[in-house]
Design an enzyme around this catalytic site. Structure first.
Site, PDB file in Angstrom:
ATOM      1  N   ARG A   5       6.619 -43.182 102.251  1.00 43.63           N
ATOM      2  CA  ARG A   5       6.887 -43.844 100.974  1.00 43.63           C
ATOM      3  C   ARG A   5       8.337 -44.360 100.867  1.00 43.63           C
ATOM      4  O   ARG A   5       8.595 -45.481 100.446  1.00 43.63           O
ATOM      5  CB  ARG A   5       6.574 -42.878  99.823  1.00 43.63           C
ATOM      6  CG  ARG A   5       6.982 -43.337  98.454  1.00 43.63           C
ATOM      7  CD  ARG A   5       6.157 -44.528  98.003  1.00 43.63           C
ATOM      8  NE  ARG A   5       6.709 -45.146  96.828  1.00 43.63           N
ATOM      9  CZ  ARG A   5       6.894 -46.460  96.655  1.00 43.63           C
ATOM     10  NH1 ARG A   5       6.556 -47.300  97.605  1.00 43.63           N
ATOM     11  NH2 ARG A   5       7.393 -46.931  95.544  1.00 43.63           N
TER      12      ARG A   5
ATOM     13  N   CYS B 177      -2.011 -36.309 100.731  1.00 46.58           N
ATOM     14  CA  CYS B 177      -3.281 -36.556 101.420  1.00 46.58           C
ATOM     15  C   CYS B 177      -4.178 -35.322 101.363  1.00 46.58           C
ATOM     16  O   CYS B 177      -5.404 -35.438 101.321  1.00 46.58           O
ATOM     17  CB  CYS B 177      -3.044 -36.947 102.885  1.00 46.58           C
ATOM     18  SG  CYS B 177      -2.541 -38.667 103.081  1.00 46.58           S
TER      19      CYS B 177
ATOM     20  N   CYS C  38      -2.011 -40.594 105.932  1.00 47.55           N
ATOM     21  CA  CYS C  38      -1.562 -39.822 107.117  1.00 47.55           C
ATOM     22  C   CYS C  38      -2.474 -38.638 107.387  1.00 47.55           C
ATOM     23  O   CYS C  38      -2.498 -38.099 108.470  1.00 47.55           O
ATOM     24  CB  CYS C  38      -0.116 -39.365 106.941  1.00 47.55           C
ATOM     25  SG  CYS C  38       0.101 -37.934 105.849  1.00 47.55           S
TER      26      CYS C  38
ATOM     27  N   ARG D 172      -9.182 -66.125  94.492  1.00 53.24           N
ATOM     28  CA  ARG D 172      -8.418 -65.713  95.649  1.00 53.24           C
ATOM     29  C   ARG D 172      -8.232 -66.888  96.594  1.00 53.24           C
ATOM     30  O   ARG D 172      -9.199 -67.548  96.963  1.00 53.24           O
ATOM     31  CB  ARG D 172      -9.159 -64.601  96.378  1.00 53.24           C
ATOM     32  CG  ARG D 172      -8.372 -63.759  97.298  1.00 53.24           C
ATOM     33  CD  ARG D 172      -6.990 -63.374  96.794  1.00 53.24           C
ATOM     34  NE  ARG D 172      -6.758 -61.973  96.600  1.00 53.24           N
ATOM     35  CZ  ARG D 172      -6.356 -61.459  95.442  1.00 53.24           C
ATOM     36  NH1 ARG D 172      -6.202 -62.205  94.373  1.00 53.24           N
ATOM     37  NH2 ARG D 172      -6.082 -60.177  95.352  1.00 53.24           N
TER      38      ARG D 172
ATOM     39  N   CYS E 102       0.048 -35.051 104.757  1.00 53.74           N
ATOM     40  CA  CYS E 102       1.059 -34.740 103.746  1.00 53.74           C
ATOM     41  C   CYS E 102       0.412 -34.007 102.568  1.00 53.74           C
ATOM     42  O   CYS E 102      -0.813 -33.961 102.439  1.00 53.74           O
ATOM     43  CB  CYS E 102       1.787 -36.009 103.286  1.00 53.74           C
ATOM     44  SG  CYS E 102       0.823 -37.070 102.189  1.00 53.74           S
TER      45      CYS E 102
HETATM   46  P1  NAD Z   1      -5.042 -62.713  88.030  1.00 57.46           P
HETATM   47  O1  NAD Z   1      -3.875 -63.504  87.606  1.00 57.46           O
HETATM   48  O2  NAD Z   1      -5.981 -63.246  89.054  1.00 57.46           O
HETATM   49  O3  NAD Z   1      -5.931 -62.301  86.762  1.00 57.46           O
HETATM   50  C1  NAD Z   1      -5.403 -61.907  85.530  1.00 57.46           C
HETATM   51  C2  NAD Z   1      -6.376 -62.393  84.466  1.00 57.46           C
HETATM   52  O4  NAD Z   1      -5.940 -61.878  83.209  1.00 57.46           O
HETATM   53  C3  NAD Z   1      -6.428 -63.915  84.339  1.00 57.46           C
HETATM   54  O5  NAD Z   1      -7.770 -64.355  84.402  1.00 57.46           O
HETATM   55  C4  NAD Z   1      -5.808 -64.192  82.973  1.00 57.46           C
HETATM   56  O6  NAD Z   1      -6.366 -65.318  82.328  1.00 57.46           O
HETATM   57  C5  NAD Z   1      -6.122 -62.893  82.237  1.00 57.46           C
HETATM   58  N1  NAD Z   1      -5.236 -62.620  81.099  1.00 57.46           N
HETATM   59  C6  NAD Z   1      -3.908 -62.836  81.017  1.00 57.46           C
HETATM   60  N2  NAD Z   1      -3.456 -62.450  79.815  1.00 57.46           N
HETATM   61  C7  NAD Z   1      -4.507 -61.976  79.128  1.00 57.46           C
HETATM   62  C8  NAD Z   1      -4.682 -61.447  77.834  1.00 57.46           C
HETATM   63  N3  NAD Z   1      -3.659 -61.325  76.997  1.00 57.46           N
HETATM   64  N4  NAD Z   1      -5.913 -61.053  77.452  1.00 57.46           N
HETATM   65  C9  NAD Z   1      -6.971 -61.192  78.301  1.00 57.46           C
HETATM   66  N5  NAD Z   1      -6.872 -61.707  79.544  1.00 57.46           N
HETATM   67  C10 NAD Z   1      -5.655 -62.090  79.952  1.00 57.46           C
HETATM   68  O7  NAD Z   1      -4.440 -61.312  88.553  1.00 57.46           O
HETATM   69  P2  NAD Z   1      -5.170 -60.236  89.470  1.00 57.46           P
HETATM   70  O8  NAD Z   1      -4.943 -60.550  90.908  1.00 57.46           O
HETATM   71  O9  NAD Z   1      -6.555 -60.025  88.994  1.00 57.46           O
HETATM   72  O10 NAD Z   1      -4.278 -58.950  89.137  1.00 57.46           O
HETATM   73  C11 NAD Z   1      -4.349 -58.342  87.870  1.00 57.46           C
HETATM   74  C12 NAD Z   1      -3.279 -57.269  87.754  1.00 57.46           C
HETATM   75  O11 NAD Z   1      -3.555 -56.205  88.665  1.00 57.46           O
HETATM   76  C13 NAD Z   1      -1.867 -57.756  88.097  1.00 57.46           C
HETATM   77  O12 NAD Z   1      -0.968 -57.168  87.191  1.00 57.46           O
HETATM   78  C14 NAD Z   1      -1.652 -57.193  89.506  1.00 57.46           C
HETATM   79  O13 NAD Z   1      -0.290 -57.022  89.806  1.00 57.46           O
HETATM   80  C15 NAD Z   1      -2.374 -55.874  89.383  1.00 57.46           C
HETATM   81  N6  NAD Z   1      -2.772 -55.212  90.635  1.00 57.46           N
HETATM   82  C16 NAD Z   1      -2.769 -53.856  90.614  1.00 57.46           C
HETATM   83  C17 NAD Z   1      -3.169 -53.136  91.735  1.00 57.46           C
HETATM   84  C18 NAD Z   1      -3.192 -51.662  91.704  1.00 57.46           C
HETATM   85  O14 NAD Z   1      -3.413 -51.055  92.761  1.00 57.46           O
HETATM   86  N7  NAD Z   1      -3.018 -51.024  90.571  1.00 57.46           N
HETATM   87  C19 NAD Z   1      -3.561 -53.832  92.881  1.00 57.46           C
HETATM   88  C20 NAD Z   1      -3.554 -55.233  92.854  1.00 57.46           C
HETATM   89  C21 NAD Z   1      -3.168 -55.912  91.718  1.00 57.46           C
HETATM   90  O1  DAO Z   2       3.406 -43.682  96.067  1.00 52.71           O
HETATM   91  O2  DAO Z   2       4.992 -43.858  94.643  1.00 52.71           O
HETATM   92  C1  DAO Z   2       4.046 -44.345  95.266  1.00 52.71           C
HETATM   93  C2  DAO Z   2       3.760 -45.804  94.985  1.00 52.71           C
HETATM   94  C3  DAO Z   2       2.594 -46.319  95.689  1.00 52.71           C
HETATM   95  C4  DAO Z   2       2.513 -47.779  95.464  1.00 52.71           C
HETATM   96  C5  DAO Z   2       1.253 -48.157  94.778  1.00 52.71           C
HETATM   97  C6  DAO Z   2       1.299 -49.556  94.344  1.00 52.71           C
HETATM   98  C7  DAO Z   2       0.140 -49.898  93.491  1.00 52.71           C
HETATM   99  C8  DAO Z   2       0.358 -50.984  92.576  1.00 52.71           C
HETATM  100  C9  DAO Z   2       0.839 -52.222  93.235  1.00 52.71           C
HETATM  101  C10 DAO Z   2      -0.211 -53.200  93.406  1.00 52.71           C
HETATM  102  C11 DAO Z   2      -0.406 -53.506  94.837  1.00 52.71           C
HETATM  103  C12 DAO Z   2      -1.007 -54.734  95.178  1.00 52.71           C
HETATM  104 ZN    ZN Z   3      -2.717 -56.873  95.900  1.00 54.26          ZN
HETATM  105 ZN    ZN Z   4      -0.278 -38.583 103.643  1.00 51.55          ZN
END
Ligand code: NAD
Ligand code: DAO
Ligand code: ZN
Ligand code: ZN
Length: 370
Positions: A110, A98, A92, A365, A95
């Site tokens: 949120r 931001c 935004c 993907r 806030c």
């Molecule tokens: P994915 O399923 O494509 O990849 C996960 C990988 O981890 C796979 O290749 C799998 O074989 C491997 N794996 C599983 N268990 C394992 C272990 N014990 N040791 C080693 N490797 C192992 O998933 P992704 O799309 O890459 O997402 C990964 C994580 O990130 C998920 O938990 C997802 O929810 C999270 N995520 C977080 C954010 C964020 O903003 N923080 C954003 C998007 C996704």
């Molecule tokens: O502001 O309290 C907050 C939460 C923001 C949400 C962030 C989500 C990030 C992890 C989810 C993975 C999204 C694909």
């Molecule tokens: Zn995602």
């Molecule tokens: Zn904001």
């Protein structure tokens, strides 16, 4: 209007592809025709019921790209015809969050976003019988048309292909951003990436971009090795093939521990191993993975007393309206790669196949093209 959407009615059930009603944008909102959407692990996390905040019925999907078709009253930054990427983390620019230099977690919408509704507290989606359907992460890109707040859209260049740059709406930005914005990796660093999926591969290409010298990839699926090498991984470790404990093996491989480690698995045991394989005195471990409901992390506090740092990152620390257009430029200029990671292109009707491919570990993907 009527549009076609993949609706999640219940946890653990496949999405149902159907016509739904979509109301036009209200003040401060924008209607977007989604041209392509990626299927991210987080959609599966919600659909499976592991997400404590999961709501139903809802139209999932948070990784997409499309074209503005209509803008609501008061919208000034976008007009019909603009190309956009939806942002589940809005910006935004007003806030407290931001305006703080150390976070990207805009809080302006949120509370309503978390309840699956627009900022005025109502949903724009309903079934043809008039029953409300909720929004998801403020995006709902599994619908051919959707409505979002203006602050949750990044305007991008018009020559960028939708079926590739949709991935910048989550996976690419999360992985590369974790390296550049959150860890701020320096040239010559040693790093370990746990999990070589749709996020981990982007961490790897972020590390290559940042000039890391050693990029160790750890995955239990050996099929992930080839793609990770293509993106810059220098060493591959399959934990199932390591004799003895994984952490001392990794500390040895990185000559004392890594400067930076990243969890991209969502597994809390892996998160612990990531922290403990970071270098004593200065190593930083970044949690990207989202763990199942109720899961907790643990380590001996002495790991932190002796200088290791545990951090987390959402959307790679990116401020979407500012950073996402730049990442699209990097892709268009060839500074980063996306195409090889898009392993499957599906039609809207085939969207459940994308979840099956993810379960089978066969896709990086899957992208649905409308
Ligand atoms: P994915 O399923 O494509 O990849 C996960 C990988 O981890 C796979 O290749 C799998 O074989 C491997 N794996 C599983 N268990 C394992 C272990 N014990 N040791 C080693 N490797 C192992 O998933 P992704 O799309 O890459 O997402 C990964 C994580 O990130 C998920 O938990 C997802 O929810 C999270 N995520 C977080 C954010 C964020 O903003 N923080 C954003 C998007 C996704
Ligand atoms: O502001 O309290 C907050 C939460 C923001 C949400 C962030 C989500 C990030 C992890 C989810 C993975 C999204 C694909
Ligand atoms: Zn995602
Ligand atoms: Zn904001």
């Amino acid at each position: 209007m009527r549009t076609r959407a993949a609706v999640a009615f219940e946890a653990g059930k496949p999405l149902e592809i159907m016509d739904v009603n979509l109301e036009g944008p209200r003040a401060g909102e924008v209607m977007v025709e989604i041209k392509a959407t990626g299927i991210c692990h987080t959609d599966e996390f919600t659909l499976s019921g592991a997400d404590p905040e999961g709501l139903f019925p809802a139209i999932l999907g948070h990784e997409g790209a499309g074209v503005v078709v209509e803008v609501g009253e008061g919208v000034t930054s976008l007009k019909p015809g603009d190309h956009v990427i939806p942002l589940y983390t809005p910006e935004c620019r007003e806030c407290e969050y931001c305006l703080h230099p150390r976070t990207n977690l805009c809080q302006s919408i949120r509370e309503t976003q978390g309840r699956g509704v627009m900022p005025d507290g109502t949903s724009r989606f309903s079934t043809l019988d008039g029953d409300p359907i909720l929004h998801y992460m403020g995006c709902s890109t599994f619908s051919n048309h959707t409505v979002l707040p203006e602050i949750a859209l990044a305007k991008i260049r018009e020559d960028a292909p939708f079926d590739k740059v949709c991935y910048i709406g989550c996976g690419v930005t999360t992985g590369i951003g974790a390296v550049i914005n959150t860890a701020k990796v320096e040239i010559g660093s040693r790093a370990i990436v746990f999990g070589l999926g749709g996020i981990g591969l982007n961490v790897i290409q972020g590390l290559r971009l940042a000039g890391a010298d050693q990029i160790v990839g750890v995955d239990v699926n050996p099929d992930k090795r080839e793609m990770a090498e293509r993106f810059g991984m220098t060493d591959f470790v399959n934990p199932d093939e390591v004799e003895g404990d994984l952490v001392p093996y990794l500390i040895d491989l990185t000559k004392g521990g890594a400067d930076y480690t990243f969890d991209a698995t969502g597994n809390v045991q892996v998160m612990r191993a990531a922290l403990e394989s970071a270098h004593k005195g200065w190593g930083e471990s970044i949690i990207i993975g989202v763990a199942p409901a109720g899961a907790e992390i643990s380590t001996r506090p002495f790991q932190l007393v002796t200088g290791r740092v545990w951090r987390g990152t959402a959307f790679g620390g990116a401020r979407g309206r500012t950073d996402v257009p730049k990442i699209v430029d990097w892709y268009m200029e060839g500074k980063i790669e996306i195409d090889p990671m898009i392993t499957h292109i599906l039609s809207h009707d085939e969207i459940n196949k994308g979840f099956d491919l993810m379960h089978a570990g066969e896709s990086i993907r899957s992208v649905v093209v409308y």
